[in-house]
Motif scaffolding. Structure first.
Motif, PDB file in Angstrom:
ATOM      1  N   ILE C 164      28.999  13.721 -22.024  1.00  0.00           N
ATOM      2  CA  ILE C 164      29.194  12.708 -23.061  1.00  0.00           C
ATOM      3  C   ILE C 164      28.029  11.734 -23.100  1.00  0.00           C
ATOM      4  CG2 ILE C 164      30.638  10.779 -23.794  1.00  0.00           C
ATOM      5  CD1 ILE C 164      33.028  12.438 -23.057  1.00  0.00           C
ATOM      6  N   GLN C 165      27.658  11.223 -21.938  1.00  0.00           N
ATOM      7  CA  GLN C 165      26.596  10.239 -21.916  1.00  0.00           C
ATOM      8  C   GLN C 165      25.226  10.897 -22.006  1.00  0.00           C
ATOM      9  OE1 GLN C 165      27.082   7.193 -22.284  1.00  0.00           O
ATOM     10  NE2 GLN C 165      25.015   6.405 -22.003  1.00  0.00           N
ATOM     11  N   GLY C 166      25.141  12.136 -21.519  1.00  0.00           N
ATOM     12  CA  GLY C 166      23.856  12.824 -21.579  1.00  0.00           C
ATOM     13  C   GLY C 166      22.806  12.183 -20.704  1.00  0.00           C
ATOM     14  N   ALA C 167      23.242  11.404 -19.714  1.00  0.00           N
ATOM     15  CA  ALA C 167      22.255  10.725 -18.871  1.00  0.00           C
ATOM     16  C   ALA C 167      21.873  11.588 -17.670  1.00  0.00           C
ATOM     17  CB  ALA C 167      22.823   9.395 -18.378  1.00  0.00           C
ATOM     18  N   ASP C 168      22.749  12.484 -17.276  1.00  0.00           N
ATOM     19  CA  ASP C 168      22.478  13.328 -16.108  1.00  0.00           C
ATOM     20  C   ASP C 168      22.023  12.497 -14.918  1.00  0.00           C
ATOM     21  OD1 ASP C 168      23.013  16.000 -16.896  1.00  0.00           O
ATOM     22  OD2 ASP C 168      21.289  15.890 -18.236  1.00  0.00           O
ATOM     23  N   ALA C 169      22.717  11.405 -14.676  1.00  0.00           N
ATOM     24  CA  ALA C 169      22.283  10.540 -13.582  1.00  0.00           C
ATOM     25  C   ALA C 169      22.953  10.914 -12.268  1.00  0.00           C
ATOM     26  CB  ALA C 169      22.609   9.087 -13.918  1.00  0.00           C
ATOM     27  N   ILE C 170      24.158  11.436 -12.352  1.00  0.00           N
ATOM     28  CA  ILE C 170      24.876  11.764 -11.123  1.00  0.00           C
ATOM     29  C   ILE C 170      24.931  13.273 -11.011  1.00  0.00           C
ATOM     30  CG2 ILE C 170      26.764  10.809  -9.760  1.00  0.00           C
ATOM     31  CD1 ILE C 170      27.993   9.768 -12.295  1.00  0.00           C
ATOM     32  N   SER C 171      24.891  13.762  -9.800  1.00  0.00           N
ATOM     33  CA  SER C 171      25.104  15.188  -9.670  1.00  0.00           C
ATOM     34  C   SER C 171      25.932  15.434  -8.431  1.00  0.00           C
ATOM     35  CB  SER C 171      23.781  15.943  -9.604  1.00  0.00           C
ATOM     36  OG  SER C 171      23.247  15.837  -8.314  1.00  0.00           O
ATOM     37  N   ALA C 172      26.536  16.621  -8.423  1.00  0.00           N
ATOM     38  CA  ALA C 172      27.213  17.046  -7.214  1.00  0.00           C
ATOM     39  C   ALA C 172      26.113  17.585  -6.325  1.00  0.00           C
ATOM     40  CB  ALA C 172      28.226  18.129  -7.540  1.00  0.00           C
ATOM     41  N   SER C 173      25.974  17.006  -5.141  1.00  0.00           N
ATOM     42  CA  SER C 173      24.938  17.516  -4.265  1.00  0.00           C
ATOM     43  C   SER C 173      25.597  18.158  -3.056  1.00  0.00           C
ATOM     44  CB  SER C 173      24.011  16.392  -3.818  1.00  0.00           C
ATOM     45  OG  SER C 173      24.744  15.429  -3.119  1.00  0.00           O
ATOM     46  N   ARG C 174      24.897  19.031  -2.425  1.00  0.00           N
ATOM     47  CA  ARG C 174      25.370  19.818  -1.288  1.00  0.00           C
ATOM     48  C   ARG C 174      26.531  20.713  -1.712  1.00  0.00           C
ATOM     49  NH1 ARG C 174      25.813  15.330   3.191  1.00  0.00           N
ATOM     50  NH2 ARG C 174      25.731  17.050   4.646  1.00  0.00           N
ATOM     51  N   ARG C 175      27.273  21.191  -0.734  1.00  0.00           N
ATOM     52  CA  ARG C 175      28.230  22.258  -1.030  1.00  0.00           C
ATOM     53  C   ARG C 175      29.480  22.065  -0.184  1.00  0.00           C
ATOM     54  NH1 ARG C 175      25.300  27.566   0.144  1.00  0.00           N
ATOM     55  NH2 ARG C 175      26.088  27.435   2.269  1.00  0.00           N
ATOM     56  N   GLY C 176      30.582  22.543  -0.696  1.00  0.00           N
ATOM     57  CA  GLY C 176      31.805  22.539   0.096  1.00  0.00           C
ATOM     58  C   GLY C 176      32.317  21.144   0.370  1.00  0.00           C
ATOM     59  N   ARG C 177      32.928  20.965   1.522  1.00  0.00           N
ATOM     60  CA  ARG C 177      33.486  19.660   1.854  1.00  0.00           C
ATOM     61  C   ARG C 177      32.418  18.553   1.832  1.00  0.00           C
ATOM     62  NH1 ARG C 177      37.647  15.884   2.122  1.00  0.00           N
ATOM     63  NH2 ARG C 177      36.004  14.389   2.219  1.00  0.00           N
ATOM     64  N   PRO C 178      31.193  18.815   2.277  1.00  0.00           N
ATOM     65  CA  PRO C 178      30.195  17.736   2.232  1.00  0.00           C
ATOM     66  C   PRO C 178      29.694  17.359   0.836  1.00  0.00           C
ATOM     67  CG  PRO C 178      29.566  19.440   3.822  1.00  0.00           C
ATOM     68  CD  PRO C 178      30.683  19.994   2.989  1.00  0.00           C
TER      69      PRO C 178
END
Ligand SMILES: Cc1cc2nc3c(=O)[nH]c(=O)nc-3n(C[C@H](O)[C@H](O)[C@H](O)COP(=O)(O)O)c2cc1C
Ligand code: SF4
Ligand code: FES
Lengths: 425, 158, 838
Positions: C164-178
Motif C-alpha cells: 500500500i505504501q510502496g515504501a519497502d522500508a521494512i522487510s522480514a529478515s533472516r529465517r524461521g523463528r529468528p
C-alpha cells in the motif's frame, strides 16, 4: 538387476557427450522428436513413471496439466535442490551422467511445450554447476539443445540456477519463489504451478531422478519401464545408504526390494558386527523404523503401512550404540534451522520441540516431557502451511514410539543411559 | 567508504546473467554471490549496489540476503570450511572432528581465525552422506574425514 | 463470470449467498460470521501464516485456512467445532510460548488482538517452561518503535509497507523463528506513514510520540480532517484531558481509505505547542503586549474605521487563508466586501489552485475531474509538473495503487522526485518547459492554428524531448483507452508563465478525449477558500461580481462592483504606499510567499497590520494586532479537498488559552464595526453559505464560463536565461515532512526530517568541494540561504533541488516575484543561483 540410471557412471569420461552418445545417448530424444508431444506424454503415462522428489506424483499427468494451459511460454524446472538429509542420489546423476538429465529435460520440454528451463541446484554442490554447464554447452554445440533441436521446430534452453542454502526451496512453490528472486517460502495453492508457476506462467517442477528416467522410457518404451519392480510404482530407485553399514553408498535398485536386502546384502550389514537398532527409510522427515520392519518392501504403500514414508529413499542406518534422543534432537535442529518461519506451528513448534529434546538428552528432562513431546506434535500436526512442518514431526514421533524407554531412562538417570555411544554428547 | 557500486567487470557479468531471466529480480541470487565476492560480504554497500542493478528495493534485497544461509552480512575468512554435522556425518564422528577443527584453528564454530585464513561453519547435510563424515572447503568436497586427513587438507589453503 | 454473480455457501448449517470471487474469510466477514485471525487483512494480499483462521470444509479431511481458501458454489463450511477450537487454541498457545507477556506496560494492552483472542478462548494452556524471549525494543526509527519479541509474525507491517505504501522500508529478515520484521540496516527508506502501527495486531510496532501517554481506554477519539494538504484525509484524534495524544486514520473511512502520511499522523504536535498564541496582542510602544479580546477587537475596529475614513476603502487589503475553513473564508470575504468595502481579497491559493482554476474557467462545458478513486482505477496517468507522492501523499498512494493494477505512468518533470521514481517513464524535460510541452501536445491533438507552432521540431528540442517522445505522450490521450487516462497537473504548470493558458489547453484536450484531470493541491483548503469567495474577482461559488445582487439581498449589505487586487498586486500597492491596512487571516506571507525580501519590504510600508494566527510567525511579528485563532482540532468547519469534496468536522478539544475560531473573530469584529453579522454559530454561517451557493454551483460556474486566455507565442522565453554569475538552477520541490509553518512546530515532523537538504549531483558537489552533510551558502539575485547538502546521482547535473517548507532554509527567499500576465502570481518554481562551501 540391470541398472538404468547409473548404467554409465562407471565409464571413463562418463560425463562427456561422446561417451554418452556411444552408449545410447540422445536416442530417446531423436525418437521423441519423431512423435507428437501428445504421443510422448502418452508413452510416459504408459510407463507409470512417478515423481522421485518425494511425493510420487505421476509425471505424465503433471505434464498433461501444463500442456493443457493455454498460457505461453511454459517453463520446466528441474528440482536439483536435494536437501533432505541423507539424500545424495541426484548428485550421482548430475556428476556422473549429466547428459542423461539434459536429454530427459529436453524430452519433457517437448512433451508439454516448454521453451525454457532452469535447473535449480542446491548451493552445496558448487562443482556441479560447471559440470552441468559444460554438458549444456556440449549439447548445444551438437544441436541437442538450443534453437531448432535436431532440425525440428522445437527450441529449448536450459540454465543452471544455483540456490543459496535453504532446504525449503526444494518444495516446488518455494523453489519457484526463490527462482523469482524472493525469499523462498511456499506459496498458497491453488493456483498450482502447472497453471501459475514461475513468472506467473505454466510450470512443471520435476526431480532430477524423475527426468533422468525419461530418455530410457522413450528409448525402450513405456511398457518396458512399467514392468520393472513394483507395478504401482515401477522403475528403479537410487537409494542413498548411509550410517552404520559396512558399505555405505548409492544403489540403484528396483522398487519392491526389502530393507533387509538393502542393509545386509548391498550395505554389507552393520559395522563391527553390531546389532541394528533403527533405520530411517526415506530422509529426515521419515519416522524411523526398527528391526521388525526389515522385511517391509520398499514401495510407497508398504512403507506408509509400516508407519513411515519412502520419501527421497535416503536410508540412514543406526546401530545399538546410537542414542535415539540425540538422533531426534539432531534432526529437529535441522528443521528448526530450515523452518521458513511463515506459519506459527512450524516456527514456534519446532523450536519448542528442540528445546524439549535437548533438555531430555542433556539429562535435565522432566517426567512430563515425553507426553509434552507427543502433545506438541498434536498441536502442530495437520496445521502447518507446507509439508516441512509436518515432516519435522517424523523424527520425534518415530523415536518416541519405539524408544520411549530410552527417553524415560534419560529423564530418570539424568543422563544418557548408553554406555558406548557413537553420537557424542 | 568505497562507493556502493559494482566494478565495471562485474557489471558486465551481471548483465550477462540477467539476460538469462525474464525479470531482473530473478538474478538476485547470482548477483548476491557476486556482491559477496566483490565486497567481502553482503554488507550495506553490497546491498545498495545489488538493489541498484536489480531495480529491487533495498528491503527486498536485504530480506533475501538474510534468508539464505550462503550469504554473510559480516566479513569472513579467505577460506570457508563447512563441516557437515547432520545425522549421517554425526553418526560417524562429525562432532569429534569439530572439536579437532576448533582446537586446531583456535576458534569456535561460526568464528574466523584472527589471521582471516579460515572461517568455520556447520553445514546442514551436504549431500554426501554415503561418504560421511564430509566437509566443504570453499568449493572443494572432502569425504571420509579423519583428524589426520583434516590436517592435510587445511595445509592446502593459504 | 461477471462481478455480481452470487454463489451459495453454507456456514454452520445455514445457507447464504455471497458474491463470487471471495475467499472464505471474506465471505464470512461480509456475513458477520467471526473467524479469528492475525495475518489476514482485507486490504492486503493473503499470507496464510498465522493459522488462526482454521475452518472445516466439508469433504476435506484436514482443517483449511479461511483466508487462503476460495469460497466456491455449494461449499459447506464449519467455522466452529471442538476440533477447530482446539486447533485455534493450539495456535495461541504456540504464539504465547515465547511472547514476553509484558502486557502491563505495553501501549497496545486492551486493544491487542492477541490479548482479545486469548481472552476469548479462555482456557489456553501455557506449557512452555523455558525462558522467554527478552523484550527487545528497537529505536532505529525516530517515530516508530519495534518490539520484536511481541511480534506474532503476521507480516502485516511488511505487506502494508510494500503493497500500500510502496515504501519497502521494512522487510522480514533472516529465517524461521529468528525472523525479524524491521528496517534494513541504515534505514532511510521509511516515509513515516505509520501504517505499520495501525495494522499490527499486537504491540510490536508502536507510535513513539504516544509512548506511555495513556491506556487506549483513557483516550477519547474525535473525527477530524487533516489540516495539511489538499487530500483532506479523515483523521481520528485520540485525546486525553483536552490534549491530542496521537492521530489515527478512522478505519477505512474517508478519501484516505485508512492510510495517512507522515504529516497526517505525526504532524499534530503544533496544536498543543507551548508557543501557541493564547491571548490577543496589540503593539504598544513598539512592543506586542497581551490584552483581552475586547480591547483588541475595539482597537482593530477603531483603527480600520479611521483608515477607511481617511484613505478610502481601497486602502485596505485582505488575505484570507488557504488553510482556514470554508466558513471562515466565506465570512472573511464578506467582511472585506461588506464591512471594509472593497474586493481586495486573496490568499496563498494564488500560487497554486487559483491558476488551475483560471485555466479551468477558460474551458466552456464539461471537463471530467478525476476523484482519488478514479486515479486508483486509472489505466494511464500522465503527470505533468507534479509530485503527488510528496505534495499530496494520499494521491500518491492512489497512483501507486493504479500502478499495482498495471497502470502506465508517465511523468514529465525536470526534477527527480519520489513520483518520478515510480514512473514507467520519466521524461526529464528542461526546467520551465511544462507549458510549451502542454502547448505542443495541444498542437498535435487539437489541430488549432495558434498551437501548431508548438509542435515544430525546434520547439520540441527546446523542451528537451524528441518529437517521437511528444508523439508517444500524445498517444496516451488518444484512442479508446483515453477515457481511462487521468492527467495530474501540479505547480510546475500552474506557477509557470502562462500556466493558466496551459491548463486551459490541456483541459480542452482532456475534454475532447473524454479523459479526466486532477490538480495537485498543496494546502488543505486552497479550493475551499476560492470557492468561498476569497478571490478579488469572484464571489462565493465562483460567481462573477456581476451576480452580486443575489448576495447583497441575503447579506443586506452592498458588494463593491470593482474587482480588487490580487495578493502581489496588494503587496505592490503597499510598497507604493497605497495600502494603509492589511488584514491577514491565517497566512504567513513573510515566509510563505515567493521573494520574501520583497514581501517584508512591502509589509513594512503598511501602517496597520492585523494578523490572525496560531503562532507568532515572522508575519505576526510585523503586525500591530495579533489575534490568536483556534487550530483545526479546536473548532468546527469544513474543508474542500482537491477533488472538490466538502468535508465537515467538529471541534475535538477546547482551544488553547483564549484562542478563538476565525469565524467567531470575524463575526465579533463585524459587530464592533457596526455592520454586525447575524450568525450565532458556525452552522448558521454554513446554512447561509449553502443557501447562496447551492450544491454543484461551483461546478456550474466552472463550465458556464469560458474565459478567453491568450495563448503565448512560441517566441516566449521558456525557462531560465543563462547567467554565468549564477551558474546553477535551483528547482523547488515539496516535502513529505513540511507543509506550512505549523509543520515546523510539529515535533513528529521534525523527527521525521530535522532540517532542509539541498540535493545535488555528485559532479556539482565536487565542483564546490562539498560532500554529504556539508553546508553551502546558496545565493540568488534576491537572497541568500545556508543549507546542508545531500548528494544524489539521480539529480540532473547543474540543477539543485530544495524543498519548500523548511523553516531553516527557505528557497522562497531566493525566488523572484515577476508576475505572470494571466494569473498575476509570481512565477516561482526555479531560480538561478550560485553556491559556495562554508
Ligand atoms: C520441505 C520439502 C522439501 C523438498 N525438497 C525436495 C528436493 O530437495 N528435491 C526434490 O526433487 N523434491 C523436493 N520436494 C518435493 C517437491 O515439492 C516436488 O514435489 C518435486 O520436486 C516434484 O518433482 P517430481 O514430481 O519429479 O517428484 C520437497 C518437498 C518439500 C515439502
Ligand atoms: S511449515 Fe510453515 S514455517 Fe514451516 S516451512 Fe512450511 S510454511 Fe514455513
Ligand atoms: S488469517 Fe488465515 S492464516 Fe492468518
Amino acid at each position: 538387476m540391470e541398472k538404468i540410471l547409473l548404467n554409465r557412471v562407471h565409464l571413463k569420461n562418463s560425463r562427456s557427450i561422446d561417451v554418452y552418445l556411444a552408449h545410447d545417448g540422445y536416442k530417446g530424444l531423436k525418437k521423441a522428436l519423431g512423435m507428437t508431444p501428445q504421443q510422448v506424454v502418452d508413452e510416459v503415462k504408459l510407463s507409470n513413471l512417478r515423481g522421485r522428489g518425494g511425493a510420487g506424483f505421476p509425471a505424465a499427468m503433471k505434464w498433461g496439466f501444463a500442456a493443457a494451459d493455454p498460457k505461453q511460454p511454459k517453463y520446466l524446472l528441474c528440482n536439483a535442490d536435494e536437501g533432505e538429509p541423507g539424500t545424495c542420489k541426484d548428485r550421482q546423476i548430475m556428476e556422473g551422467d549429466p547428459h542423461e538429465l539434459i536429454e530427459g529435460m529436453v524430452i519433457a520440454g517437448y512433451a508439454f511445450g516448454a521453451e525454457h528451463s532452469y535447473i535449480y541446484l542446491r548451493a552445496e554442490y558448487p562443482k556441479v554447476v560447471s559440470i552441468l554447464e559444460t554438458a549444456i554447452a556440449e549439447a548445444e554445440a551438437r544441436g541437442y539443445l538450443g534453437a531448432n533441436i535436431l532440425g525440428s521446430d522445437f527450441s529449448f534452453s536450459i540454465r543452471v540456477h544455483r540456490g543459496a542454502g535453504a532446504y525449503i526451496c526444494g518444495e516446488e512453490t518455494a523453489l519457484i519463489e526463490s527462482l523469482e528472486g524472493k525469499r523462498g517460502q511456499s506459496r498458497i495453492k491453488p493456483p498450482f504451478p502447472v497453471n501459475v508457476g514461475v513468472f506467473g506462467l505454466p510450470t512443471v517442477v520435476n526431480n532430477v531422478e524423475t527426468l533422468a528416467n525419461v530418455p530410457h522410457i522413450l528409448l525402450k518404451g513405456g511398457a518396458w519401464f512399467a514392468g520393472i519392480g513394483s507395478p504401482k510404482c515401477p522403475g528403479t530407485r537410487i537409494i542413498s545408504l548411509a550410517g552404520h553399514v559396512n558399505k555405505p553408498g548409492y544403489y540403484e535398485l528396483p522398487m519392491g526390494i526389502t530393507f533387509r536386502e538393502v542393509i545386509y546384502e548391498y550395505g554389507g550389514g552393520i559395522r563391527g558386527g553390531r546389532k541394528l537398532k533403527a533405520f530411517i527409510p526415506g530422509g529426515a522427515s521419515a519416522s524411523c523404523l526398527v528391526p521388525e520392519h526389515l522385511d517391509v518392501q520398499m514401495d510407497y504403500d508398504a512403507v506408509a503401512a509400516a508407519g513411515s514414508m519412502l520419501g527421497s529413499s535416503a536410508m540412514t542406518v543406526m546401530d545399538d550404540t546410537t542414542c535415539m534422543v540425540k538422533v531426534a534432537a539432531r534432526l529437529m535442529r535441522f528443521f528448526v534451522h530450515e523452518s521458513c518461519g511463515k506459519c506459527t506451528p512450524c516456527r514456534e513448534g519446532t523450536e519448542w520441540l528442540l528445546k524439549l529434546l535437548d533438555r531430555i538428552e542433556g539429562g535435565e528432562g522432566k517426567l512430563g516431557d515425553i507426553d509434552m513431546l507427543r502433545e506438541l506434535c498434536g498441536l502442530i500436526s495437520g496445521k502447518t502451511f507446507c509439508p516441512l512442518g509436518e515432516g519435522a514431526l517424523g523424527p520425534v514421533q518415530g523415536t518416541v514410539k519405539y524408544f520411549e524407554d530410552e527417553y524415560r531412562a534419560h529423564i530418570e538417570q539424568k543422563c544418557c543411559p548408553l554406555k558406548e555411544r557413537h553420537v557424542r554428547q | 567508504m568505497a562507493p556502493a557500486v559494482f566494478a565495471a567487470e562485474t557489471l558486465n557479468k551481471i548483465e550477462e546473467i540477467m539476460a538469462r531471466y525474464p525479470t531482473r529480480r530473478a538474478a538476485i541470487l547470482p548477483v548476491l554471490y557476486l556482491a559477496q565476492e566483490e565486497f567481502g560480504c553482503v554488507d550495506d554497500r553490497a546491498l545498495m549496489a545489488a538493489s541498484k542493478v536489480l531495480g529491487v528495493s533495498k528491503a527486498d534485497v536485504y530480506g533475501v540476503a538474510t534468508y539464505y544461509s550462503m550469504f554473510e552480512t559480516k566479513p569472513f575468512g579467505r577460506n570457508v570450511i563447512h563441516l557437515c554435522d547432520n545425522l549421517a556425518c554425526s553418526l560417524l564422528g562429525a562432532e569429534s572432528l569439530q572439536d579437532h577443527l576448533e582446537r586446531k584453528l583456535e576458534i569456535q564454530m561460526g568464528q574466523t581465525t584472527t589471521d582471516g585464513r579460515f572461517t568455520l561453519k556447520n553445514a546442514e547435510c551436504l549431500g554426501a552422506c554415503a561418504q560421511a563424515p564430509v566437509m566443504l572447503v570453499n568449493d572443494d568436497f572432502y569425504e571420509g574425514l579423519t583428524d589426520a586427513k583434516i590436517d592435510e587438507i587445511l595445509a592446502k589453503y593459504e | 463470470m461477471s462481478g455480481n454473480d452470487l454463489i451459495n455457501v453454507t456456514f454452520n448449517d445455514k445457507a447464504y449467498q455471497v458474491p463470487a470471487g471471495l475467499s472464505v474469510i471474506q465471505a464470512a466477514d461480509r456475513l458477520g460470521i467471526c473467524i479469528p485471525r492475525f495475518c489476514y487483512m482485507e486490504k492486503l494480499s493473503p499470507l496464510g501464516g498465522c493459522r488462526m483462521c482454521l475452518i472445516t470444509v466439508q469433504g476435506i479431511p484436514k482443517l483449511q485456512t479461511a483466508c487462503t481458501t476460495p469460497a466456491r458454489d455449494g461449499m459447506v463450511v464449519i467455522t466452529e467445532s471442538e476440533e477447530i477450537n482446539e486447533a485455534r487454541k493450539a495456535m495461541l498457545e504456540l504464539q504465547l510460548a515465547q511472547h514476553p507477556l509484558d502486557c502491563f506496560h505495553c501501549d497496545k494492552a486492551t486493544r491487542c488482538d492477541l490479548q482479545d483472542l486469548t481472552y476469548l478462548f479462555g482456557d489456553i494452556q501455557h506449557r512452555y517452561d523455558f525462558p522467554r524471549k527478552e523484550l527487545e525494543t528497537i529505536y532505529e526509527n525516530p517515530l516508530i518503535e519495534r518490539n520484536l519479541a511481541r511480534c506474532v509474525h503476521c507480516e502485516r507491517c511488511i505487506r502494508v509497507c510494500e503493497e500500500i505504501q510502496g515504501a519497502d522500508a521494512i522487510s522480514a529478515s533472516r529465517r524461521g523463528r529468528p525472523t525479524e520484521m524491521r528496517e534494513i540496516p541504515g534505514g532511510g527508506e521509511c516515509q513515516h506513514c505509520g501504517h505499520c502501527i495501525d495494522v499490527c495486531p499486537v504491540g510490536a510496532n508502536l507510535d513513539r510520540l504516544f509512548s506511555h501517554r495513556g491506556r487506549p481506554f483513557q483516550m477519547e477519539a474525535g473525527g477530524s480532517i487533516c489540516p495539511y494538504c489538499g487530500c483532506g484525509c479523515t483523521l481520528s484524534l485520540n485525546t486525553r484531558e483536552g490534549r491530542i495524544m496521537r492521530v489515527w486514520p478512522r478505519g477505512h473511512e474517508g478519501v484516505n481509505h485508512g492510510s495517512l502520511c507522515a504529516r497526517g499522523r505525526f504532524g499534530w504536535g503544533f496544536v498543543n505547542h507551548p508557543e501557541r498564541l493564547a491571548r490577543p496582542r496589540i503593539k504598544k510602544n513598539g512592543q506586542l503586549v497581551e490584552v483581552d479580546w475586547d480591547e483588541a477587537l475595539l482597537f482593530v475596529a477603531t483603527r480600520l474605521e479611521k483608515i477607511i475614513r481617511e484613505h478610502g476603502a481601497q486602502s485596505v487589503g485582505g488575505l484570507g487563508s488557504a488553510r482556514a475553513t470554508d466558513e471562515a473564508n466565506y465570512l472573511f470575504q464578506r467582511f472585506m466586501r461588506c464591512v471594509v468595502g472593497n474586493n481586495n481579497i486573496d490568499s496563498s491559493a494564488r500560487f497554486g489552485y487559483t491558476a488551475g482554476l483560471m485555466g479551468r474557467l477558460g474551458v466552456a462545458g464539461e471537463v471530467r475531474e478525476a476523484t482519488l478513486d478514479d486515479v486508483r482505477r486509472a489505466a494511464r496517468l500522465l503527470v505533468i509538473g507534479a509530485d503527488p507522492v510528496e505534495t499530496n501523499p494520499i494521491l500518491g498512494l492512489a497512483m501507486k495503487a493504479a500502478i499495482r493494477r498495471g497502470a502506465t505512468v508517465v511523468v514529465a518533470d525536470p526534477r527527480t522526485t519520489l513520483t518520478s521514481r515510480w514512473a514507467s517513464q520519466h521524461l526529464r524535460i528542461r526546467p520551465g518547459s511544462e507549458v510549451p510541452l502542454i502547448l505542443a501536445l495541444g498542437g498535435r491533438l487539437l489541430k488549432e492554428k495558434e498551437l501548431s507552432a508548438f509542435s515544430t521540431d525546434n520547439l520540441v528540442t527546446r523542451i528537451g524531448l524528441t518529437t517521437d517522445a511528444v508523439a508517444d505522450l500524445a498517444g496516451m490521450l488518444e484512442g479508446e483507452g483515453a477515457q481511462q487516462t487521468v492527467v495530474l497537473v501540479g505547480r510546475g504548470v500552474t506557477q509557470a508563465p502562462y500556466g493558466a493558458s496551459a491548463v486551459a489547453t490541456l483541459l480542452r484536450i482532456v475534454a475532447s478525449r473524454r479523459a479526466s484531470y486532477l490538480l495537485t493541491v498543496d494546502r488543505n483548503n486552497e479550493r475551499g477558500s476560492c470557492e468561498a469567495g476569497v478571490l478579488p474577482d469572484r464571489l462565493p461559488g465562483l460567481a462573477p461580481l456581476s451576480e452580486r445582487e443575489r448576495f447583497e439581498k441575503v447579506w443586506g449589505q452592498k458588494v463593491p462592483e470593482q474587482p480588487g487586487l490580487s495578493a502581489y498586486e496588494m503587496l505592490q500597492a503597499a510598497r507604493e504606499g497605497k495600502l494603509r491596512a492589511f488584514y491577514i487571516m491565517g497566512e504567513n506571507p513573510v515566509e510563505d510567499f515567493p521573494d520574501t525580501g520583497f514581501v517584508e519590504q512591502a509589509l513594512s510600508s503598511v501602517e496597520f497590520i492585523i494578523v490572525q494566527d496560531l503562532f507568532m510567525t515572522p508575519t505576526a511579528v510585523m503586525a500591530d494586532v495579533v489575534l490568536p485563532s483556534a487550530s483545526f482540532a479546536e473548532k468546527a468547519g469544513q474543508f474542500t479537498n482537491l477533488e472538490g469534496q466538502v468535508q465537515s468536522y467538529t471541534a475535538v478539544i477546547p482551544p488553547v488559552g483564549e484562542a478563538r475560531p476565525d469565524a467567531r473573530i470575524l463575526v465579533e469584529l463585524s459587530r464592533k464595526m457596526g455592520k454586525g453579522f447575524p450568525h450565532k454559530n458556525i452552522l448558521e454561517v454554513r446554512e447561509e453559505m449553502n443557501g447562496l451557493v447551492p450544491l454543484q454551483e461551483s461546478k456550474r460556474q466552472l463550465s458556464a464560463n469560458g474565459l478567453s486566455h491568450t495563448v503565448p507565442g512560441p517566441e516566449v522565453q521558456w525557462g531560465p536565461i543563462e547567467d554565468s554569475d549564477f551558474p546553477y538552477l535551483l528547482l523547488t520541490t515539496a516535502s513529505l515532512y513540511r507543509n506550512g509553518a505549523e509543520s515546523n512546530l510539529a515535533v513528529g515532523l521534525l523527527k521525521g526530517q530535522e532540517k532542509a537538504a539541498l540535493r545535488l549531483h555528485p559532479a556539482d558537489a565536487e565542483s564546490v568541494s562539498v560532500s554529504e552533510g556539508d553546508s553551502v551558502i546558496v545565493t540568488s539575485k534576491t537572497g541568500e540561504i545556508q543549507v546542508s547538502v545531500r548528494v544524489d546521482d539521480e539529480i540532473a547535473p547543474g540543477t539543485l533541488q530544495l524543498a519548500e517548507g523548511f523553516a531553516d532554509a527557505n528557497p522562497r527567499t531566493l525566488l523572484g516575484h515577476a508576475l505572470d500576465p494571466v494569473t498575476r502570481a509570481p512565477m516561482a518554481r526555479y531560480v538561478q543561483v550560485k553556491m559556495r562551501k562554508i
